[in-house]
Write a protein that holds these residues in place. Structure first.
Motif, mmCIF file in Angstrom:
data_model
loop_
_atom_site.group_PDB
_atom_site.id
_atom_site.type_symbol
_atom_site.label_atom_id
_atom_site.label_comp_id
_atom_site.label_asym_id
_atom_site.label_seq_id
_atom_site.Cartn_x
_atom_site.Cartn_y
_atom_site.Cartn_z
ATOM 1 N N ARG A 273 0.823 -1.203 0.000
ATOM 2 C CA ARG A 273 0.000 0.000 0.000
ATOM 3 C C ARG A 273 0.864 1.264 0.000
ATOM 4 O O ARG A 273 2.010 1.257 0.454
ATOM 5 N N LEU A 274 0.264 2.346 -0.468
ATOM 6 C CA LEU A 274 0.902 3.653 -0.436
ATOM 7 C C LEU A 274 -0.169 4.715 -0.637
ATOM 8 O O LEU A 274 -1.302 4.411 -1.046
ATOM 9 N N LEU A 275 0.192 5.976 -0.362
ATOM 10 C CA LEU A 275 -0.668 7.120 -0.639
ATOM 11 C C LEU A 275 -0.072 7.919 -1.786
ATOM 12 O O LEU A 275 1.144 8.150 -1.826
ATOM 13 N N PHE B 186 1.716 5.650 -13.200
ATOM 14 C CA PHE B 186 2.761 4.637 -13.002
ATOM 15 C C PHE B 186 2.265 3.510 -12.103
ATOM 16 O O PHE B 186 2.397 2.323 -12.435
ATOM 17 N N TYR B 187 1.681 3.859 -10.969
ATOM 18 C CA TYR B 187 1.255 2.830 -10.032
ATOM 19 C C TYR B 187 0.117 1.978 -10.603
ATOM 20 O O TYR B 187 0.085 0.756 -10.397
ATOM 21 N N ARG B 188 -0.782 2.589 -11.341
ATOM 22 C CA ARG B 188 -1.862 1.800 -11.938
ATOM 23 C C ARG B 188 -1.307 0.842 -12.986
ATOM 24 O O ARG B 188 -1.773 -0.303 -13.099
ATOM 25 N N ARG B 189 -0.327 1.279 -13.762
ATOM 26 C CA ARG B 189 0.309 0.378 -14.736
ATOM 27 C C ARG B 189 0.944 -0.810 -14.038
ATOM 28 O O ARG B 189 1.033 -1.903 -14.621
ATOM 29 N N GLU B 190 1.399 -0.598 -12.819
ATOM 30 C CA GLU B 190 2.107 -1.656 -12.100
ATOM 31 C C GLU B 190 1.194 -2.442 -11.168
ATOM 32 O O GLU B 190 1.651 -3.097 -10.241
ATOM 33 N N PHE C 239 -1.544 -1.465 -9.205
ATOM 34 C CA PHE C 239 -2.206 -0.866 -8.046
ATOM 35 C C PHE C 239 -3.625 -0.436 -8.417
ATOM 36 O O PHE C 239 -3.891 -0.003 -9.541
ATOM 37 N N SER C 240 -4.518 -0.527 -7.455
ATOM 38 C CA SER C 240 -5.873 0.000 -7.610
ATOM 39 C C SER C 240 -6.210 0.829 -6.371
ATOM 40 O O SER C 240 -5.616 0.648 -5.304
ATOM 41 N N CYS C 241 -7.162 1.730 -6.521
ATOM 42 C CA CYS C 241 -7.550 2.614 -5.426
ATOM 43 C C CYS C 241 -8.518 1.884 -4.501
ATOM 44 O O CYS C 241 -9.551 1.373 -4.939
ATOM 45 N N LEU D 128 -5.487 6.072 -1.600
ATOM 46 C CA LEU D 128 -4.880 4.882 -1.005
ATOM 47 C C LEU D 128 -4.836 3.804 -2.084
ATOM 48 O O LEU D 128 -5.870 3.309 -2.529
ATOM 49 N N LEU D 129 -3.641 3.483 -2.517
ATOM 50 C CA LEU D 129 -3.443 2.520 -3.600
ATOM 51 C C LEU D 129 -2.909 1.212 -3.028
ATOM 52 O O LEU D 129 -2.106 1.210 -2.088
#
Length: 376
Positions: free
Chosen positions: A330-332, A343-347, A349-351, A364-365
């Motif tokens: 997780r990260l913000l 970038f995070y969605r490509r890798e 991550f989802s909200c 919050l991903l």
């Protein structure tokens, strides 16, 4: 005559993160899954009598491109696994090249003379994989078989079949992900009909597939690198929000010192050679009660962004927290930080939530760290 389609597995996490993966059984990336779909399309009109693969997940999932559409069984064998690299498993390329440069260079340029205690030699790999390939050819005499294996394993097989020295990387380069080589087995011998063909992937953008960037890392030294940490956080804040309103370095530095107290490898300086180019701060405690790892900061200096380095930095968090048994990372991220969110969605991550920040909403991903494996 037996025809064998010898196929390297799709892009796996080790390829993407730039880490050593031999028998380590990591996952397959989103790009890898697209490669598998295109491989399936390429082979759609061919009849296959059997499908065999290594028993590692990245090979078995790639083999699904062939056996699933035909409702064929999948035969697996550890004899087709990648080279067992023993103590090098899951080491990042950059660290290996920096810490053991002579041995790493020999691995790349003189594999016949590469030796590492606890690992297989290239000759031992060939001696286990070649008889398995030969047995497959004999068993399906007169048929067509798909065989899915790994880059070094296939190179060793083709070196024996063609007589090309493994040191000749021009005539015998590393196999590409999902690349097809076609062998003909006739009168007790193999011949090579097609080599390393990944033309089925031409529709995919090739940018950053397997960046040759080789970042390394080391733990941050809290005694001497406070200013470096704060400068990284300051620049990350500025990139995310456009100004420094609400930025006070001391609380972040205090948290980083606590992370280092709990785990000396939780705050990492990222380097290109000896040049510091970024930082990764992994919070050992936050979200741990939910089985998650927490990425407090992932930072690269501006000239290292958008060039395939970010995934290597993220890989430190993914591999580190997965090794600890965490189920997700997780990260913000600031909602208006479009580049970071993309970038995070490509890798993967989802909200999963949001909260208020000093400059607007923070997302919050979350990214799973345990991959579903019911797709075989």
């Amino acid at each position: 005559m037996t025809e064998i389609y010898l196929i390297r597995h799709a892009q796996a996490e080790g390829n993407r993160f730039r880490i050593m993966q031999g028998h380590w059984d990591g996952g397959v990336t989103a790009l890898g899954r697209r490669q598998i779909a295109l491989l399936s399309d390429r082979l759609r009109d061919l009849r296959f009598d059997a499908v065999c693969s290594s028993d590692l997940y990245r090979a078995m999932l790639t083999a699904s491109a062939v056996y699933r559409p035909r409702s064929l069984p999948l035969f697996t064998t550890p004899a087709l696994r990648e080279l067992n690299i023993g103590p090098w498993e899951q080491l990042f390329f950059g660290n290996l090249l920096h810490e053991e440069p002579e041995l790493a260079q020999r691995f790349l340029t003189d594999p016949a003379n590469w030796r590492l205690e606890g690992a297989e030699t290239f000759a031992e790999l060939t001696d286990r994989a070649y008889p398995a390939l030969e047995a497959i050819a004999r068993r399906y005499e007169g048929g067509r078989v798909a065989v899915v294996s790994h880059g070094v394993t296939i190179r060793c097989l083709l070196a024996r079949i063609t007589g090309i020295d493994l040191r000749d990387r021009e005539k015998l380069p590393m196999l590409l992900n999902t690349a097809v080589s076609v062998l003909r087995w006739e009168k007790g011998a193999f011949s090579l009909e097609l080599f390393n063909d990944d033309s089925h992937l031409d529709a995919l953008p090739r940018r950053n597939w397997g960046s040759t960037a080789t970042l390394r890392h080391r733990p941050l030294d809290p005694r001497t690198e406070r200013d470096y940490y704060c400068a990284c956080y300051r620049d990350a804040w500025l990139a995310a929000h456009g100004d420094l309103r609400g930025f006070y370095p001391e609380p972040y530095w205090k948290a980083a010192r606590e992370h280092l107290r709990l785990d000396p490898d939780s705050v990492l300086v990222l380097l290109d050679g000896d040049k510091p180019v970024g930082l990764a701060d992994l919070d050992p405690l936050r979200a741990s009660e939910e089985g998650c790892g927490w990425l407090s900061l992932l930072y690269l200096i501006p000239e290292y962004r958008g060039k395939g380095y970010g995934i290597q930095a993220l890989g430190r968090a993914v591999v580190g927290f997965r090794t600890q048994g965490r189920r997700a990372l997780r990260l913000l991220a600031a909602e208006d930080n479009a580049a970071a969110c993309a970038f995070y969605r490509r890798e993967g991550f989802s909200c999963v939530g949001e909260e208020a920040g000093s400059h607007g909403r923070l997302l919050l991903l979350e990214r799973p760290l345990t991959e579903r494996r019911d797709d075989l």
